[in-house]
Design a protein around this motif. Structure first.
Motif, short mmCIF file in Angstrom:
data_model
loop_
_atom_site.label_atom_id
_atom_site.label_comp_id
_atom_site.label_asym_id
_atom_site.label_seq_id
_atom_site.Cartn_x
_atom_site.Cartn_y
_atom_site.Cartn_z
N HIS A 158 0.86 -1.18 0.00
CA HIS A 158 0.00 0.00 0.00
C HIS A 158 0.90 1.24 0.00
N THR A 159 0.36 2.38 -0.40
CA THR A 159 1.10 3.64 -0.34
C THR A 159 0.26 4.69 0.37
N VAL A 160 0.95 5.66 1.00
CA VAL A 160 0.28 6.76 1.67
C VAL A 160 1.17 7.99 1.55
N THR A 161 0.56 9.16 1.34
CA THR A 161 1.29 10.42 1.19
C THR A 161 0.79 11.41 2.24
N THR A 162 1.73 12.11 2.90
CA THR A 162 1.31 13.08 3.90
C THR A 162 0.69 14.30 3.23
N ASP A 163 -0.38 14.81 3.85
CA ASP A 163 -1.13 15.93 3.28
C ASP A 163 -0.48 17.26 3.64
N GLN A 164 -1.21 18.37 3.38
CA GLN A 164 -0.65 19.70 3.58
C GLN A 164 -0.26 19.96 5.03
N LEU A 165 -0.92 19.29 5.96
CA LEU A 165 -0.59 19.45 7.37
C LEU A 165 0.41 18.40 7.86
#
Length: 751
Positions: A469-476
């Motif tokens: 799986h992949t996950v990307t950190t958002d603007q915060l």
């Protein structure tokens, strides 16, 4: 002498002796004992001794302590334990946090000071304990002292069993020929700007020609090319990356290109001189100064040089830099009240909205988080709306899941910037009870500042099924991953945020019946050398901060609207400042020397203070406070007034191009103001490091409230160890005994 008179005198003297004896044994007045590492610390070590640390890296430390080594004596409220960092390490700034023992009981408060001292003051909880023991983790406020040389060092930690040794590997700063940094600030009119600095020919090569190109492609910025300043630069310590800016130079020509870039061509031959090139760019949307927007810039250089035997060579290099608005660091800077809307969804079907979920709302504070409100319940549309929130970091925590769903205890974080009343939208999801799935929450932070970082990409591998799986950190700086089937997982960063070094450390976790939502996973990154601005900048100028208080107020309340002129020691006016809404003045770019503030206009309702407020800058920023008396007896004085000092508006004139070394704010090797002694930790970005004493130390002038109080100022006195010392009554005791027994002897002899 008559028998009656003699008996009276004997009785009086005896009674006097008894009174003296009784008071001499009063043990209510107890002096606190001061302990050090050799009394209570059982172990101390650097957590990662295989790592190579730069001068701005966080160095994680772990200490353990146990008061049973003080046996038979026990701790009392007010006792202190002072732990001094090894010579090679230093605290980046003031810090305060709670100390808990192994049973989770808060037994004291720890204060981190820039003089390398961690001082713990124990509270009333220790009075009921035979002994205390626990662990102290210092993860984010310790760095390598810039006076420590490059290479491997054996670092000593004093303990009750003697010194314990850890290895500290210190690496030099970047060897790049060009580096760049950006600093977010304001201009003389209060507009948000980014000041960019390019450092070229860092290795001081003997160059024939040198061309520098700056590519300003960020659509959020307008460049002020008139602000361009070029100065000679000289290394103060190349290993630590600290340099000084010198005289302004004009041995170059510039040209602007159609793509928004500019070229700067130095006259030939250039020689071995290093140069610092600075210019400003204004934010088109001023609100982006605090909403986490990342501003980017890139520079490149091309140079030629002559080698041995007349052969020539060419040198090319480039550097990128970015700086972001401060809301992603968790600190709002405005005073508008904001609101939040939470929407609850089914993790397996995001179109399904979930009513009936209960949440508590918390605000992040220094030391411990504050409960804002509890028992908030999602409505028929699966939403919770809450308003009138002041600037700061917040998070929701689910206390009761909707019917048929698993409880998700992960925080749902958000930030109120204080710059807008527009509602912040956040989403929370729960897994159905029968799904046998869970979720995780990631947080990506800057290792030096703790600011959260967007754009980090992670892969999550199920080690049982090899599913990826992949996950990307958002603007915060947060990343969520749902629908993770029960199993064992391995997480690794595959793409770092722009300008940062990838953190290849693997994190393992398990999703299962006992834990479907593991605790938040926080991973830090170091900036790439040359992009952080801290390791590459120290222009030997410093800042002075003053906060004006109302002397009659019990609580320290800042007074706005006071006008001060800053003078040199010999009376030369430098600039005029007015205290802001929090009573704060910040004077930048001051060279070492003695100065004074003189009030030239008092705030409305206050008397003018005629005293000169002297201060001296040596090798660090300084701060102090000044108190005014509110006028009550003479209403004619309420408008203040006064004369003298300079009359020019602060920052209204462009810097004199012939005046060297006055443009850029001074920073230490990690890009922060070099705090020490009574220092303001971060006046523009008040964060979690708010602590001060009543002695004029202002750690958070933007919010000078009760949260700033609590810095212990007790003095260490190892001569009283290991016993909690009592105020000595020996002399009084002996006197009372002598009088008493002398009287009895006299009476018996004359009986």
């Amino acid at each position: 002498m008559g028998n009656k008179l003699r008996n009276f005198l004997v009785t009086f003297v005896a009674a006097f002796g008894l009174v003296v004896l009784m008071f001499s044994f009063n043990t209510d007045n107890v002096k606190a004992a001061d302990y050090d590492s050799s009394d209570m610390v059982t172990s101390g070590a650097i957590n990662n001794q295989d790592k190579d640390y730069s001068y701005s890296s966080d160095v994680g430390l772990t200490y353990t302590y146990d008061s049973s080594h003080l046996s038979p004596n026990k701790l009392q409220s007010g006792d202190t334990l002072t732990i001094n960092l090894p010579d090679e390490l230093v605290f980046k700034q003031n810090g305060t946090f709670d100390i808990t023992n192994n049973d989770g009981v808060v037994i004291g408060t720890a204060v981190e000071s820039p003089d390398k001292e961690l001082k713990i003051t124990f509270n009333d909880a220790v009075n009921d304990l035979d002994h205390v023991s626990g662990t102290i983790n210092l993860d984010s406020n310790v760095r390598v002292d810039k006076n420590t040389s490059v290479g491997s060092h054996e670092v000593d930690f004093p303990t009750v069993n003697g010194n314990q040794t850890s290895t500290l590997n210190v690496r030099p700063s970047s060897s790049s020929d060009i580096t760049k940094k950006g600093v977010l600030g304001t201009d003389a009119n209060g507009n948000a700007i980014v000041t960019w600095t390019i450092l070229v020919n860092r290795n001081e090569l003997n160059l024939n020609t040198l061309t520098v190109n700056d590519i300003m492609s960020d659509p959020n910025l307008d460049v002020d090319w008139d602000s361009l300043v070029v100065r000679e630069a000289t290394w103060k310590n190349k290993d630590t990356g600290v340099y000084s800016k010198g005289s302004v130079v004009n041995n170059y020509t510039t040209s602007q290109n159609s793509d928004g870039s500019f070229s700067l061509n130095f006259d030939s031959p250039v020689g071995a001189q290093m140069y610092a090139i600075s210019f400003e760019s204004k934010l088109k949307d001023q609100s982006q100064a605090s909403d986490g927007t990342v501003f980017k810039n890139k520079a490149s250089m091309n140079a030629t040089f002559t080698g041995n035997g007349g052969s020539g060579g060419e040198l090319n290099g480039s550097a990128s830099a970015n700086v972001s608005g401060n809301s992603n660091s968790g600190n709002g800077s405005g005073n508008l009240l904001g609101s939040v809307i939470l929407t609850k969804k089914d993790a397996n079907n995001e179109t399904t909205l979930l009513p009936g979920a209960k949440y508590s709302l918390y605000k992040k504070d220094s030391g411990s988080d504050t409960l804002v409100v509890s028992d908030l319940t999602t409505d028929a549309n699966g939403q919770i709306s809450y308003d009138k929130l002041s600037a700061g970091d917040y998070y929701f925590v689910e206390t009761t899941p909707p019917d048929g769903y698993q409880s998700n205890t992960n925080q749902v974080p958000f930030t109120i910037t204080g710059q807008t009343t527009e509602a912040v939208d956040v989403t929370a999801m729960d897994e159905p009870v029968e799904s046998k799935e869970g979720s995780i929450l990631l947080e990506k932070v800057d290792s030096a500042t703790g600011w959260r970082l967007p754009g980090a990409v992670f892969t999550v591998k199920n080690t049982d099924t090899n599913e990826i799986h992949t996950v990307t950190t958002d603007q915060l700086g947060f990343g969520y991953l749902y629908n993770l089937p029960y199993g064992n997982y391995e997480l690794v960063e595959t793409k770092a945020p722009d300008g940062y070094i990838a953190n290849n450390h693997k994190v393992t976790f398990t999703i299962g019946d006992g834990d479907t939502t593991p605790a938040i996973i926080s991973i830090s990154n170091e900036k790439i050398d040359g992009n952080d601005g801290g390791e590459e900048d120290d222009d030997d100028t410093f800042n002075a901060f003053m906060i004006k208080y109302d002397a009659d107020e019990k609580e320290k309340i800042g007074v706005p609207g006071a006008e001060y002129t800053l003078y040199t020691e010999d009376g030369k006016p430098l600039s005029v400042y007015t205290t802001n809404e929090y009573g704060v003045i910040q004077a930048d770019n001051l060279k070492p020397g003695t100065y004074y503030f003189l009030e030239t206009k008092a705030p409305e309702g206050y008397e003018l203070n005629p005293d000169k407020l002297y201060f001296t800058i040596t090798d660090k920023d300084v701060s102090f406070h000044e108190e005014d008396d509110l006028v009550t007896s003479d209403p004619k004085k309420t408008t203040g007034g006064g004369s003298g000092g300079g009359t020019e508006e602060p920052g209204s004139e462009k810097p004199d191009p012939e005046e060297p070394n006055t443009e850029e704010p001074g920073t230490d090797v990690d890009g922060n103001e070099d705090n020490g002694g009574g220092i303001i930790v971060d006046p523009e970005n008040p964060g979690s490091n708010n602590n001060s004493s009543d002695g004029g130390i202002i750690t958070n002038p933007i919010n000078p409230g009760n949260s700033n109080n609590g810095l212990s100022t007790g003095n260490k006195n190892s001569s009283t160890l290991p016993q909690t010392g009592e105020k000595s009554g020996i002399i009084a005791s002996l006197l009372g005994l002598i009088v008493l027994f002398g009287t009895l002897y006299f009476k018996r002899r004359n009986a």
